[in-house]
Design an enzyme around this catalytic site. Sequence first.
Site, PDB file in Angstrom:
ATOM      1  N   LYS A  19     -51.376 -36.968 -31.178  1.00 16.39           N
ATOM      2  CA  LYS A  19     -50.935 -38.061 -32.059  1.00 16.39           C
ATOM      3  C   LYS A  19     -50.240 -37.529 -33.315  1.00 16.39           C
ATOM      4  CE  LYS A  19     -54.996 -39.930 -32.657  1.00 16.39           C
ATOM      5  NZ  LYS A  19     -56.035 -39.365 -31.775  1.00 16.39           N
ATOM      6  N   ARG A  93     -59.673 -47.777 -34.561  1.00 17.23           N
ATOM      7  CA  ARG A  93     -60.474 -46.994 -33.621  1.00 17.23           C
ATOM      8  C   ARG A  93     -61.584 -47.821 -32.990  1.00 17.23           C
ATOM      9  NH1 ARG A  93     -58.963 -41.964 -35.126  1.00 17.23           N
ATOM     10  NH2 ARG A  93     -60.454 -40.299 -34.931  1.00 17.23           N
ATOM     11  N   ARG A 127     -56.864 -25.080 -32.095  1.00 13.47           N
ATOM     12  CA  ARG A 127     -55.985 -25.791 -33.019  1.00 13.47           C
ATOM     13  C   ARG A 127     -56.189 -25.348 -34.468  1.00 13.47           C
ATOM     14  NH1 ARG A 127     -56.115 -32.280 -33.389  1.00 13.47           N
ATOM     15  NH2 ARG A 127     -58.216 -31.973 -34.195  1.00 13.47           N
ATOM     16  N   ARG A 160     -60.384 -26.948 -38.262  1.00 16.63           N
ATOM     17  CA  ARG A 160     -61.198 -28.077 -38.713  1.00 16.63           C
ATOM     18  C   ARG A 160     -62.664 -27.881 -38.344  1.00 16.63           C
ATOM     19  NH1 ARG A 160     -57.867 -33.376 -36.976  1.00 16.63           N
ATOM     20  NH2 ARG A 160     -59.979 -34.005 -36.450  1.00 16.63           N
ATOM     21  N   ARG A 171     -66.827 -36.402 -30.171  1.00 19.05           N
ATOM     22  CA  ARG A 171     -65.663 -37.230 -30.517  1.00 19.05           C
ATOM     23  C   ARG A 171     -65.092 -37.899 -29.271  1.00 19.05           C
ATOM     24  NH1 ARG A 171     -62.440 -32.736 -33.285  1.00 19.05           N
ATOM     25  NH2 ARG A 171     -60.717 -34.214 -33.365  1.00 19.05           N
TER      26      ARG A 171
HETATM   27  P1  ATP Z   1     -56.782 -35.809 -33.690  1.00 18.17           P
HETATM   28  O1  ATP Z   1     -56.485 -35.685 -35.135  1.00 18.17           O
HETATM   29  O2  ATP Z   1     -56.651 -34.571 -32.950  1.00 18.17           O
HETATM   30  O3  ATP Z   1     -56.067 -36.922 -33.045  1.00 18.17           O
HETATM   31  P2  ATP Z   1     -59.178 -37.235 -33.993  1.00 18.17           P
HETATM   32  O4  ATP Z   1     -58.443 -38.442 -33.604  1.00 18.17           O
HETATM   33  O5  ATP Z   1     -60.580 -37.085 -33.515  1.00 18.17           O
HETATM   34  O6  ATP Z   1     -58.349 -36.023 -33.539  1.00 18.17           O
HETATM   35  P3  ATP Z   1     -58.803 -37.744 -36.759  1.00 18.17           P
HETATM   36  O7  ATP Z   1     -58.066 -38.965 -36.448  1.00 18.17           O
HETATM   37  O8  ATP Z   1     -58.191 -36.757 -37.630  1.00 18.17           O
HETATM   38  O9  ATP Z   1     -59.270 -36.948 -35.501  1.00 18.17           O
HETATM   39  O10 ATP Z   1     -60.236 -38.184 -37.339  1.00 18.17           O
HETATM   40  C1  ATP Z   1     -61.199 -37.243 -37.703  1.00 18.17           C
HETATM   41  C2  ATP Z   1     -62.498 -37.961 -38.006  1.00 18.17           C
HETATM   42  O11 ATP Z   1     -62.295 -38.911 -39.063  1.00 18.17           O
HETATM   43  C3  ATP Z   1     -63.064 -38.790 -36.858  1.00 18.17           C
HETATM   44  O12 ATP Z   1     -63.828 -38.018 -35.960  1.00 18.17           O
HETATM   45  C4  ATP Z   1     -63.906 -39.805 -37.629  1.00 18.17           C
HETATM   46  O13 ATP Z   1     -65.111 -39.251 -38.091  1.00 18.17           O
HETATM   47  C5  ATP Z   1     -63.046 -40.105 -38.826  1.00 18.17           C
HETATM   48  N1  ATP Z   1     -62.108 -41.221 -38.586  1.00 18.17           N
HETATM   49  C6  ATP Z   1     -60.748 -41.146 -38.505  1.00 18.17           C
HETATM   50  N2  ATP Z   1     -60.207 -42.346 -38.284  1.00 18.17           N
HETATM   51  C7  ATP Z   1     -61.237 -43.216 -38.209  1.00 18.17           C
HETATM   52  C8  ATP Z   1     -61.343 -44.616 -37.992  1.00 18.17           C
HETATM   53  N3  ATP Z   1     -60.240 -45.374 -37.768  1.00 18.17           N
HETATM   54  N4  ATP Z   1     -62.567 -45.169 -37.990  1.00 18.17           N
HETATM   55  C9  ATP Z   1     -63.666 -44.438 -38.196  1.00 18.17           C
HETATM   56  N5  ATP Z   1     -63.656 -43.119 -38.393  1.00 18.17           N
HETATM   57  C10 ATP Z   1     -62.457 -42.498 -38.418  1.00 18.17           C
HETATM   58 MG    MG Z   2     -55.083 -36.757 -36.007  1.00 21.95          MG
END
Ligand code: ATP
Ligand code: MG
Length: 223
Positions: A19, A93, A127, A160, A171
């Site tokens: 993403k 999410r 990563r 991370r 996750r």
């Molecule tokens: P990537 O960045 O590789 O897509 P990811 O989607 O797990 O991985 P991030 O989107 O960076 O990672 O989110 C990291 C953390 O931040 C999540 O595991 C969660 O704890 C929190 N987080 C991020 N977005 C949300 C959300 N919309 N609702 C709740 N928690 C969130």
């Molecule tokens: Mg991300």
Amino acid sequence: MVLQRIFRAVIMGPPGSGKGTVSARITKTFGLKHISSGDILRANVNAQTELGLLMKSSIDQGQLVPDDVMSRLILRDLRAMDQSSWLIDGFPRTVFQSEALDDAYRVDTVINLNVPFQTIKQRLTSRWTHLASGRVYNIDFNPPKVSGLDDETGEPLVQRDDDTPETVMRRLKAYQTQTEPVLEYYRSKGILQIFSGTETNKIWPHVEAFLHRKLSPVEQKVA
Ligand code: ATP
Ligand code: MG
């Protein structure tokens, strides 16, 4: 390319599905603003804001932060760019979050990066991230020019805290139980567009072509 009207998009996909990388290409190619929930949270953790300190343990453990906290943060940032086209990465999410977003804005398109979990597990553990910008590198297939340093700023890259194998599994679980229902939500609204594959560089041309069609209806008619 110049946008003809305000365009609002969401990009979804399991953790590590690309993403961040695809979002960066979309914003560069189509000039829309990008916000990433994970980047916003990590910036708060890094700056040790009150919110960041409160959320750090959930994030490190691979659990979602509370819906109301996340929704307020994102909607506040979106209000600041009311007149712009945007792309949100990492939000919504949960179905609760998608309803909160729906109450405030009409989303035009949801791009879903459908990458197999097996691929993701391998990826996340190799990563490296530039914290300040959210730029991501992968030591296997997208390494930085100089090992350990960000291409644009030369600043150090970090791994991370939540990219350890156990946390990655957690996750992915959270994604299956809490986020997959969001895909169904958008499918039923008829705005979900799925892109499947195992390599970002192969998925990207399809996303790009799709957005070109979406964003230039005039050219489309002429063609
Ligand atoms: P990537 O960045 O590789 O897509 P990811 O989607 O797990 O991985 P991030 O989107 O960076 O990672 O989110 C990291 C953390 O931040 C999540 O595991 C969660 O704890 C929190 N987080 C991020 N977005 C949300 C959300 N919309 N609702 C709740 N928690 C969130
Ligand atoms: Mg991300």
